[in-house]
Design a protein around this motif. Structure first.
Motif, mmCIF file in Angstrom:
data_model
loop_
_atom_site.group_PDB
_atom_site.id
_atom_site.type_symbol
_atom_site.label_atom_id
_atom_site.label_comp_id
_atom_site.label_asym_id
_atom_site.label_seq_id
_atom_site.Cartn_x
_atom_site.Cartn_y
_atom_site.Cartn_z
ATOM 1 N N LYS A 2 27.036 9.832 37.674
ATOM 2 C CA LYS A 2 25.721 9.256 37.489
ATOM 3 C C LYS A 2 24.685 10.086 38.240
ATOM 4 O O LYS A 2 24.940 10.592 39.329
ATOM 5 N N HIS A 56 25.552 10.051 30.340
ATOM 6 C CA HIS A 56 25.592 9.098 31.450
ATOM 7 C C HIS A 56 24.206 8.914 32.067
ATOM 8 O O HIS A 56 23.828 7.796 32.444
ATOM 9 N N ASP A 65 26.022 1.041 30.719
ATOM 10 C CA ASP A 65 27.169 1.894 31.004
ATOM 11 C C ASP A 65 27.582 2.611 29.730
ATOM 12 O O ASP A 65 27.433 2.086 28.626
#
Length: 257
Positions: A2, A56, A65
């Protein structure tokens, strides 16, 4: 992996009415055949690459997600329309032909096609293609361009299911040249075994190459398209797209307009 966003992802998510807790992970379709540096498996066995990490980051901006979901390239659009994946993020060009069966977000990157051949082969493309054997990955914009514009050049066009099959046949001498994405080819030419090859030319701007690379979606998924467009804008504006592009591709190919 992330990435933090200078534009607060929480604010983007609130404006879209999306929360990670309220929604299942988005299934991001990529080709099960590695396509470095865009999508490939790291030593850990996890998928990585420019588009995997960018996916992401976009999902982070949306407050969602992502779940990377490999599938065969030739069946990736049917998998999308059958609901097995939620979106395609795998260097898919936005073309009129594809827009007949799926929808797209705004483009997030663009690169041209490139011709690669042995360094000692003198080529004036397309004039010198007569009698040569050229490899192209099937179901790509490069294949569409070759079919439309190179059929009368005398070149023998051979189609392959996987990009790496094309590369391997060039190295083995079974092909005289290949036509493929320029960024992928620059990465290929960095290999020791490809030291005797080079980019001979790039393909001209042509309708077969479409408007750039976008995320493929089902035609009825209007809300998801709007959310993804906002997420793409966020990661481009805060520099995340550019940073990932420089990291994986060595240049910034993000579409800023």
């Amino acid at each position: 992996m992330k990435f933090p966003l200078m534009i607060a992802s929480a604010a983007v998510a609130m404006s879209l009415g999306l929360t990670a807790q309220a929604d299942a992970p988005l299934k991001v379709g990529i080709s099960g055949e590695p396509y470095p540096p865009f999508t490939y498996k790291a030593a850990s066995g996890d998928w990585t690459g420019f588009e995997v990490e960018l996916a992401h980051a976009i999902c982070d901006a949306m407050g969602r997600d992502c779940e990377i979901t490999p599938t065969g390239w030739s069946g990736i659009i049917p998998s999308l329309n059958a609901g097995r994946i939620d979106m395609i993020m795998n260097s898919m060009s936005i073309t009129e032909q594809r827009q007949r069966v799926i929808d797209f977000t705004r483009p997030y990157y663009f690169t041209p096609g490139a011709y690669v051949a042995a360094s000692d082969l003198t080529l004036d493309i397309p004039d010198d293609l007569d009698g040569l054997v050229m490899g192209v990955q099937s179901a790509t914009t490069n294949a569409a361009y070759a079919r439309r514009e190179l059929r009368d050049s005398g070149v023998d066009i051979r189609l392959y299911d996987q990009a790496e099959q094309v590369n391997n046949d060039l190295l083995a001498g079974r092909l005289d040249l290949i036509l493929a994405d320029e960024i992928a080819m620059l990465q290929f030419l960095d290999r020791d075994e490809a030291s005797d090859f080079e980019v001979k030319a790039t393909a001209p701007h042509h309708e077969a190459y479409g408007e750039g690379i976008g995320i493929g979606l089902r035609q009825e998924d209007d809300a998801l398209r709007e959310a993804l467009n906002a997420g793409i804008a966020a990661v481009i504006e805060d520099g995340t797209c550019g940073e990932l592009s420089e990291q994986y591709l060595g240049t910034d190919v993000c579409v800023y307009d």
